[in-house]
Design a protein around this motif. Structure first.
Motif, PDB file in Angstrom:
ATOM      1  N   UNK A  95     -45.665  -0.856 -59.173  1.00  0.00           N
ATOM      2  CA  UNK A  95     -45.923  -2.183 -59.718  1.00  0.00           C
ATOM      3  C   UNK A  95     -45.431  -3.268 -58.773  1.00  0.00           C
ATOM      4  N   UNK A  96     -46.277  -4.236 -58.453  1.00  0.00           N
ATOM      5  CA  UNK A  96     -45.822  -5.369 -57.642  1.00  0.00           C
ATOM      6  C   UNK A  96     -44.735  -6.148 -58.377  1.00  0.00           C
ATOM      7  N   UNK A  97     -43.906  -6.819 -57.619  1.00  0.00           N
ATOM      8  CA  UNK A  97     -42.848  -7.632 -58.200  1.00  0.00           C
ATOM      9  C   UNK A  97     -43.446  -8.651 -59.171  1.00  0.00           C
ATOM     10  N   UNK A  98     -42.887  -8.713 -60.368  1.00  0.00           N
ATOM     11  CA  UNK A  98     -43.347  -9.672 -61.355  1.00  0.00           C
ATOM     12  C   UNK A  98     -44.403  -9.144 -62.305  1.00  0.00           C
ATOM     13  N   UNK A  99     -44.832  -7.883 -62.104  1.00  0.00           N
ATOM     14  CA  UNK A  99     -45.861  -7.311 -62.972  1.00  0.00           C
ATOM     15  C   UNK A  99     -45.361  -6.125 -63.776  1.00  0.00           C
ATOM     16  N   UNK A 100     -44.108  -5.766 -63.604  1.00  0.00           N
ATOM     17  CA  UNK A 100     -43.581  -4.586 -64.262  1.00  0.00           C
ATOM     18  C   UNK A 100     -42.786  -4.885 -65.513  1.00  0.00           C
ATOM     19  N   UNK A 101     -41.642  -4.222 -65.636  1.00  0.00           N
ATOM     20  CA  UNK A 101     -40.847  -4.324 -66.858  1.00  0.00           C
ATOM     21  C   UNK A 101     -40.369  -5.736 -67.141  1.00  0.00           C
ATOM     22  N   UNK A 102     -40.163  -6.507 -66.071  1.00  0.00           N
ATOM     23  CA  UNK A 102     -39.613  -7.850 -66.260  1.00  0.00           C
ATOM     24  C   UNK A 102     -40.698  -8.873 -66.599  1.00  0.00           C
ATOM     25  N   UNK A 113     -43.704  -1.178 -46.735  1.00  0.00           N
ATOM     26  CA  UNK A 113     -42.938  -0.094 -46.106  1.00  0.00           C
ATOM     27  C   UNK A 113     -43.580   1.270 -46.363  1.00  0.00           C
ATOM     28  N   UNK A 114     -44.885   1.257 -46.587  1.00  0.00           N
ATOM     29  CA  UNK A 114     -45.604   2.510 -46.886  1.00  0.00           C
ATOM     30  C   UNK A 114     -45.395   3.571 -45.812  1.00  0.00           C
ATOM     31  N   UNK A 115     -45.546   3.183 -44.540  1.00  0.00           N
ATOM     32  CA  UNK A 115     -45.443   4.163 -43.462  1.00  0.00           C
ATOM     33  C   UNK A 115     -44.045   4.768 -43.394  1.00  0.00           C
ATOM     34  N   UNK A 116     -43.047   3.966 -43.707  1.00  0.00           N
ATOM     35  CA  UNK A 116     -41.669   4.474 -43.731  1.00  0.00           C
ATOM     36  C   UNK A 116     -41.522   5.521 -44.828  1.00  0.00           C
ATOM     37  N   UNK A 117     -42.079   5.228 -45.994  1.00  0.00           N
ATOM     38  CA  UNK A 117     -42.001   6.159 -47.118  1.00  0.00           C
ATOM     39  C   UNK A 117     -42.729   7.460 -46.794  1.00  0.00           C
ATOM     40  N   UNK A 118     -43.933   7.338 -46.218  1.00  0.00           N
ATOM     41  CA  UNK A 118     -44.700   8.530 -45.870  1.00  0.00           C
ATOM     42  C   UNK A 118     -43.961   9.388 -44.834  1.00  0.00           C
ATOM     43  N   UNK A 162     -40.959  -0.427 -60.284  1.00  0.00           N
ATOM     44  CA  UNK A 162     -41.186  -1.775 -59.760  1.00  0.00           C
ATOM     45  C   UNK A 162     -40.804  -1.843 -58.288  1.00  0.00           C
ATOM     46  N   UNK A 163     -41.716  -2.326 -57.475  1.00  0.00           N
ATOM     47  CA  UNK A 163     -41.408  -2.532 -56.062  1.00  0.00           C
ATOM     48  C   UNK A 163     -40.506  -3.751 -55.902  1.00  0.00           C
ATOM     49  N   UNK A 164     -39.689  -3.710 -54.874  1.00  0.00           N
ATOM     50  CA  UNK A 164     -38.891  -4.892 -54.560  1.00  0.00           C
ATOM     51  C   UNK A 164     -39.810  -5.986 -54.029  1.00  0.00           C
ATOM     52  N   UNK A 165     -39.416  -7.216 -54.245  1.00  0.00           N
ATOM     53  CA  UNK A 165     -40.249  -8.342 -53.824  1.00  0.00           C
ATOM     54  C   UNK A 165     -40.514  -8.301 -52.323  1.00  0.00           C
ATOM     55  N   UNK A 166     -39.548  -7.799 -51.562  1.00  0.00           N
ATOM     56  CA  UNK A 166     -39.680  -7.781 -50.100  1.00  0.00           C
ATOM     57  C   UNK A 166     -40.513  -6.598 -49.594  1.00  0.00           C
TER      58      UNK A 166
END
Length: 207
Positions: A157-164, A95-100, A198-202
């Motif tokens: 951070x991609x899902x699964x690579x961050x705080x959790x 969703x990069x373009x949406x964020x930008x 952390x980014x959401x998995x989706x």
């Protein structure tokens, strides 16, 4: 891995770093991380995987200043804006373009940069001049070592690579290390404000 990447050889040559056999850690090999391939030894042996002491931070600042001078890259003298580091392969923010677009509507201009499209010196200058760098976790953000004091880095951070995520790397002395901590440690030593979320998995690919 380093042998198959010309840009990493270019980095080594420019930095005057000696390539030495790797010290392999079982967890690295198991997870297939890049740290199982080779490690580098520089004259100051700046280790980014633990927080910097005041003395080590000063050595890092001296190294940065010397390195930029050798490449004839001037220090930042005016606002450089916000830079989004894009990725075409793995770890794409879907969703990069949406964020930008939302940032633009909020009055925040963000320039999208793909590091693979510019030479190494231009990459370093981009980080020197930026007011803020935003981007997915990856080696490109390692250029935090060239960012200017008072600037900001936001790591996604991609899902699964961050705080959790579990501790991925365990060193012989028993200490552990999580992805992203090296960028945080380097940034804080240079007076760069580091943040991550952390980014959401989706919303982001993990491969």
């Amino acid at each position: 891995l380093y042998q198959s990447n010309p840009m990493k050889h270019e980095v080594v040559d420019m930095a005057g770093i000696l390539e030495v056999p790797a010290q392999k850690y079982p967890d690295d090999i198991k997870t297939g991380t890049c740290f199982a391939s080779v490690e580098f030894q520089a004259s100051q042996h700046i280790n980014a995987y633990k927080p910097y002491s005041k003395d080590r931070a000063e050595k890092l600042k001296t190294w940065r200043k010397t390195y930029l001078s050798a490449l004839s890259i001037p220090e930042k003298t005016s606002p450089g804006g916000v830079i989004w580091i894009g990725r075409r392969g793995s770890r794409k923010v879907l969703n990069r373009d949406v964020i930008l677009k939302q940032l633009k509507e909020a009055g925040i201009k963000v320039d999208l940069v793909f590091l693979e499209d510019i030479d190494l010196k231009s990459q370093i200058k981009t980080f020197v001049d930026a007011d803020a760098i935003i981007g997915p976790h990856g080696a490109g953000l390692g250029k935090v070592m060239f960012m200017s004091e008072g600037s900001t880095m936001i790591e996604i951070m991609p899902w699964g690579m961050g705080k959790e995520a579990p501790d991925l790397w365990k060193f012989p002395d028993g200490s552990t290390f999580r992805k992203g901590e090296n960028f945080k440690n380097v940034g804080e030593a240079l007076g760069v404000q580091y943040n991550y979320f952390d980014a959401k998995e989706s919303d982001m690919t993990n491969k």
